[in-house]
Design an enzyme around this catalytic site. Structure first.
Site, PDB file in Angstrom:
ATOM      1  N   LYS A 186       0.867  -1.181   0.000  1.00  0.00           N
ATOM      2  CA  LYS A 186       0.000   0.000   0.000  1.00  0.00           C
ATOM      3  C   LYS A 186       0.902   1.228   0.000  1.00  0.00           C
ATOM      4  CE  LYS A 186      -1.447   2.710   2.843  1.00  0.00           C
ATOM      5  NZ  LYS A 186      -1.220   3.921   2.015  1.00  0.00           N
ATOM      6  N   GLU A 264      10.506   0.772  10.266  1.00  0.00           N
ATOM      7  CA  GLU A 264      11.502   1.808   9.988  1.00  0.00           C
ATOM      8  C   GLU A 264      10.798   3.140  10.215  1.00  0.00           C
ATOM      9  OE1 GLU A 264      13.332   4.492   8.827  1.00  0.00           O
ATOM     10  OE2 GLU A 264      13.287   3.888   6.729  1.00  0.00           O
ATOM     11  N   CYS A 298      14.181  10.257   6.563  1.00  0.00           N
ATOM     12  CA  CYS A 298      14.213   9.936   7.989  1.00  0.00           C
ATOM     13  C   CYS A 298      15.656   9.946   8.508  1.00  0.00           C
ATOM     14  CB  CYS A 298      13.521   8.614   8.270  1.00  0.00           C
ATOM     15  SG  CYS A 298      13.939   7.364   7.079  1.00  0.00           S
ATOM     16  N   GLU A 396      11.450  15.957  14.752  1.00  0.00           N
ATOM     17  CA  GLU A 396      11.837  15.804  13.354  1.00  0.00           C
ATOM     18  C   GLU A 396      11.194  16.946  12.541  1.00  0.00           C
ATOM     19  OE1 GLU A 396      10.417  12.028  11.871  1.00  0.00           O
ATOM     20  OE2 GLU A 396      12.157  11.792  10.575  1.00  0.00           O
TER      21      GLU A 396
HETATM   22  P1  ADP Z   1       4.077  10.624   7.121  1.00  0.00           P
HETATM   23  O1  ADP Z   1       3.782  11.400   8.359  1.00  0.00           O
HETATM   24  O2  ADP Z   1       5.492  10.682   6.684  1.00  0.00           O
HETATM   25  O3  ADP Z   1       3.101  10.810   6.002  1.00  0.00           O
HETATM   26  P2  ADP Z   1       2.769   8.255   8.015  1.00  0.00           P
HETATM   27  O4  ADP Z   1       3.299   7.375   9.064  1.00  0.00           O
HETATM   28  O5  ADP Z   1       1.554   9.062   8.333  1.00  0.00           O
HETATM   29  O6  ADP Z   1       3.992   9.139   7.561  1.00  0.00           O
HETATM   30  O7  ADP Z   1       2.434   7.437   6.690  1.00  0.00           O
HETATM   31  C1  ADP Z   1       3.264   6.467   6.132  1.00  0.00           C
HETATM   32  C2  ADP Z   1       2.414   5.431   5.443  1.00  0.00           C
HETATM   33  O8  ADP Z   1       1.522   4.873   6.398  1.00  0.00           O
HETATM   34  C3  ADP Z   1       1.516   5.956   4.314  1.00  0.00           C
HETATM   35  O9  ADP Z   1       1.417   4.944   3.330  1.00  0.00           O
HETATM   36  C4  ADP Z   1       0.181   6.145   4.994  1.00  0.00           C
HETATM   37  O10 ADP Z   1      -0.918   6.065   4.108  1.00  0.00           O
HETATM   38  C5  ADP Z   1       0.172   4.965   5.932  1.00  0.00           C
HETATM   39  N1  ADP Z   1      -0.698   5.093   7.110  1.00  0.00           N
HETATM   40  C6  ADP Z   1      -0.873   6.177   7.900  1.00  0.00           C
HETATM   41  N2  ADP Z   1      -1.704   5.871   8.932  1.00  0.00           N
HETATM   42  C7  ADP Z   1      -2.053   4.560   8.792  1.00  0.00           C
HETATM   43  C8  ADP Z   1      -2.862   3.636   9.536  1.00  0.00           C
HETATM   44  N3  ADP Z   1      -3.478   4.001  10.662  1.00  0.00           N
HETATM   45  N4  ADP Z   1      -2.990   2.367   9.073  1.00  0.00           N
HETATM   46  C9  ADP Z   1      -2.333   1.973   7.943  1.00  0.00           C
HETATM   47  N5  ADP Z   1      -1.555   2.783   7.212  1.00  0.00           N
HETATM   48  C10 ADP Z   1      -1.408   4.062   7.621  1.00  0.00           C
END
Ligand code: ADP
Length: 495
Positions: A186, A264, A298, A396
């Site tokens: 995804k 990660e 990161c 960050e």
């Molecule tokens: P950033 O803050 O860098 O966007 P995130 O951790 O929010 O990082 O997102 C990284 C990935 O995790 C993206 O693919 C996002 O769609 C996905 N994501 C964010 N929240 C969830 C969740 N609760 N369950 C599954 N995937 C998630």
């Protein structure tokens, strides 16, 4: 702004533009779509299928069906497919880079560099998959023979971020496939087009149906997809790259089914410059470790800790370099720093800079939002007089802002560096061999760069400690994540 800057890029191969999910080897549209935008212009690029819980479940079933025959192929056969896929990535580097720059914003030269970096994982694991060796362990009982085998974990899920839309996919998928696992991805909602183009090339390389699946999803559907994959007993491994906060949620969701996990997560890299450093090399390293990808990695240097004796000379030299960095849309020739990903990223960068200035720091270079260039541009910035109480020294920033903190002794530098909940990457510059070894040992980080600002490549283990997560990607360590250990103990051997 010209029309060329705002439209979807013209591709040499228009069929690389995919907007549906790859499920069971077919392109399938879902119940709804979501819009992808160009961060440099705010322009609409495409409407992409948003995968839901039902599609996520169907994907697991397809991956389960594809597993037995994929697992039973030889590592050589799997490696040939990975190599062919890497070749197609390289042959289509221009188109992939155009798509990446359009949806992510990084300069085209960096995007091309990422295509090559992404291909390098496929190439490396195409070979390393052939070296999944077992063991023969002598028994204390002469009537027994004992072996340890390594077997693929099974169906794997990968949730990837937007900052490296291609390489974060191949860094997970290549070892998973090389090990004999099937894998579902995804991608981040900001950058699905690069992921889908990559999947199209996987199909052309000949990956069998169901071995690789890609499910784009908007932010809400991403949560639903994550819930299905985490809860599904058929999914045996989840690899996630993203924020620590989301990593914790996913880990909790995976607890009931006891999945193998690779996490990660966030970082807050210190970049330490000692008085005895090579000044030119330290300045160059700081530019690379800080401003690449607009500071949105990161392992970006988040705080520059500079010893008193070299402080002024370092700041002077770095200020010249930062002031000369060319900010603009990634498609424009000569641009070195692009926009940040979206409005909330811009707001965070601005908040960090405003906080530092309010608490007494000075913007030696930059410090301003550049609305005249587009909706999410922030100037490459160098802050001096930063103290550990300021937000940029603790959180960050994920933007093109380098905060400089002054220190006197090695012990102070080490204490400042380790005073973080994160433990991903740390960098330092020194030519004192004793200090190099002492500090490399004492830094509480998963990766330490000494006299270099670039530390990642396909053959090396990438990953963190503390709140930066666990598990490693890259190198033979990255393959271990996708292998289970099986003991085979045979008795009654003697006639
Ligand atoms: P950033 O803050 O860098 O966007 P995130 O951790 O929010 O990082 O997102 C990284 C990935 O995790 C993206 O693919 C996002 O769609 C996905 N994501 C964010 N929240 C969830 C969740 N609760 N369950 C599954 N995937 C998630």
């Amino acid at each position: 702004m010209s029309e060329a800057d705002t439209a979807l890029p013209a591709l040499h191969d228009a069929s690389l533009l995919r907007v549906d999910a790859l499920l069971g080897g077919e392109w399938v549209s879902g119940p709804s779509r979501f819009a992808v935008h160009n961060p440099a212009t705010g322009t609409h690029l495409a409407d992409v299928t948003s995968g839901d819980a039902d599609q996520a479940r169907l994907m697991v079933e397809a991956a389960e069906r594809a597993l037995p025959s994929w697992r039973s192929r030889s590592a050589r056969e799997r490696g040939l497919l990975l190599s062919r896929w890497a070749q197609l990535l390289r042959q289509n580097a221009d188109d992939l880079a155009q798509l990446m720059t359009a949806e992510q914003g990084k300069p085209l030269a960096e995007a091309r560099g990422e295509v090559s970096y992404a291909a390098s994982f496929l190439e490396w694991y195409a070979e390393e998959g052939k070296r999944v060796y077992g063991e023969t362990i002598p028994s204390s009982d002469g009537n027994k023979r004992q072996w340890v085998w390594r077997q693929p974990v099974g169906v794997c899920a990968a949730i990837t971020p937007w900052n490296f839309p291609l390489a974060m996919i191949t860094r997970k998928v290549a070892p998973a496939l090389a090990a004999g696992c099937t894998v579902m991805v995804k991608p981040a909602e900001q950058t699905p087009l690069t992921a889908l183009a990559c999947a199209e090339l996987a199909l052309r390389a000949g990956l069998p149906a169901g071995v690789l699946a890609v499910l784009p999803a908007n932010a809400d559907d991403s949560i639903a997809v994550g819930q299905v994959w985490c809860a599904h007993p058929g999914v045996r491994h989840l690899s996630f790259t993203g924020s620590t906060e989301v990593g914790r949620i996913l880990m909790a969701q995976c607890a009931p089914t006891l999945k193998r996990l690779s996490m990660e997560l966030g970082g807050h890299a210190p970049f330490i410059v000692f008085d005895d450093a090579d000044l030119d090399s330290a300045v160059e390293g700081a530019v690379q470790a800080k401003y690449r990808n607009s500071g949105q990695t990161c392992i970006s240097a988040n705080r520059l800790l500079v010893q008193a004796g070299i402080h002024d000379a370092f700041v002077e030299r770095l200020a010249e370099r930062v002031a000369a960095l060319h900010l603009g849309p990634g498609t424009q020739a000569g641009v070195q720093v692009g926009p940040v990903i979206d409005a909330s990223a811009l707001a965070k960068v601005k908040a960090h800079v405003d906080d530092a200035l309010a608490l007494g720091a000075t913007a030696r270079v930059g410090g301003q939002v550049r609305g005249d260039l587009g909706p999410t541009f922030f100037e490459p910035t160098l802050l001096v007089g930063v103290t550990p109480k300021m937000r940029c020294a603790v959180e960050e920033t994920f933007g093109p802002v380098a905060p400089v903190l002054r220190f006197d002794t090695e012990a102070q530098a080490l204490a400042l560096a380790n005073a973080s909940e994160y433990g991903l990457a740390a960098y330092f510059y020194s030519r004192d061999i004793g200090r190099v070894i002492r500090l490399a040992e004492a830094l509480e980080y998963g990766m330490v760069g000494v006299n270099t600002g670039l530390i990642s490549s396909a053959e090396l283990p990438f990953g963190g400690v503390k709140q930066s997560g666990f598990g490693r990607e890259g190198g033979h360590h990255g393959l271990e994540e996708y292998l289970d250990t099986k003991l085979v103990c045979v008795g009654d051997v003697n006639a």
